[in-house]
Scaffold this active site. Sequence first.
Site, PDB file in Angstrom:
ATOM      1  N   PRO A  88     -44.533  46.103 -41.846  1.00 30.87           N
ATOM      2  CA  PRO A  88     -43.485  45.505 -41.005  1.00 30.87           C
ATOM      3  C   PRO A  88     -42.504  46.553 -40.474  1.00 30.87           C
ATOM      4  CG  PRO A  88     -43.233  44.819 -43.315  1.00 30.87           C
ATOM      5  CD  PRO A  88     -44.503  45.598 -43.233  1.00 30.87           C
ATOM      6  N   GLU A 133     -45.142  45.689 -52.833  1.00 32.19           N
ATOM      7  CA  GLU A 133     -43.906  45.865 -52.054  1.00 32.19           C
ATOM      8  C   GLU A 133     -43.996  46.996 -51.044  1.00 32.19           C
ATOM      9  OE1 GLU A 133     -41.413  43.580 -52.360  1.00 32.19           O
ATOM     10  OE2 GLU A 133     -42.982  42.714 -53.601  1.00 32.19           O
ATOM     11  N   ARG A 161     -61.908  43.808 -28.268  1.00 33.34           N
ATOM     12  CA  ARG A 161     -62.060  43.109 -26.975  1.00 33.34           C
ATOM     13  C   ARG A 161     -61.942  44.055 -25.789  1.00 33.34           C
ATOM     14  NH1 ARG A 161     -61.822  37.840 -26.381  1.00 33.34           N
ATOM     15  NH2 ARG A 161     -60.865  37.921 -24.329  1.00 33.34           N
ATOM     16  N   ASP A 177     -57.051  37.724 -19.633  1.00 31.15           N
ATOM     17  CA  ASP A 177     -56.350  37.451 -20.889  1.00 31.15           C
ATOM     18  C   ASP A 177     -54.850  37.446 -20.643  1.00 31.15           C
ATOM     19  OD1 ASP A 177     -58.500  37.314 -22.554  1.00 31.15           O
ATOM     20  OD2 ASP A 177     -58.247  39.295 -23.453  1.00 31.15           O
TER      21      ASP A 177
END
Length: 250
Positions: free
Chosen positions: A88, A115, A153, A168
């Site tokens: 993150p 963590e 893709r 897309d």
Amino acid sequence: MRIDVLTLFPEALAPMLRIGVLGRALDAGLLTVALTNPRDFAHDRRRTVDDTPYGGGAGMVMRCEPLVEAIDSLINVNSLEHVILLSPRGRVFTQQVARELAGLRDMTLICARYEGVDERVSKQVVTDEISIGDYVLSGGEVAALVVVEAVSRMLPGVVGKWESVDTDSFYHGLLGPPQYTRPSLFRGDAAPSVLLEGNHAAIQRWRRKEALRATCARRPELLQQLSEEDLKLLAEIGAETPMTEKENES
Ligand code: ADE
């Protein structure tokens, strides 16, 4: 392209790699995805890959040795020039980043659990950190799948019709237009007649306008670098949409 994924749960990722467009691309050899389990590189009999954080605190931290040795083991098959930690704390993954990664010969994705990962892994082997969004997952596996799917893709031959990739959402910076298929009338709701009439130019114009309408309503910050024609279509949309009372007040 070759993608190596380091994960403590290879058995969870493997079935997802086998389905749909991605599965066919792997079968056709257009792309190779290999899974490596850092637990196989643990030093003790119990195959430990985590430990308590120095300085105290909740949760566990992934140890350096199993991860770095697992990466080292790939040296003969992967350039290790692009070693990406899913986290993150990373830069946010977008279609633009997917296109950038699709240009690489190979990459290595590290899925962290617990963590986090001992910072020395980042310092010594990680070249990039990627987040799939501003929320915290329990591990990087789902994020790695997102990256593998979106990147694959973009590789030549993976999606049968390049037009599908070309239209897309996000490929040209707009959200995609709505799509319809048979039946033309469903519970009193008719598919737009323009899509059934076979006038290709009119269909293209309708799709562009609906892509602009969706983007304007949902993600207005994406509306950049608009053509004269786009501005004309947006003006038409503006004239069509009655203002709500709230908008009228401000
Ligand atoms: N691991 C945990 N949360 C993540 C996120 N948002 N993106 C990528 N990897 C993660």
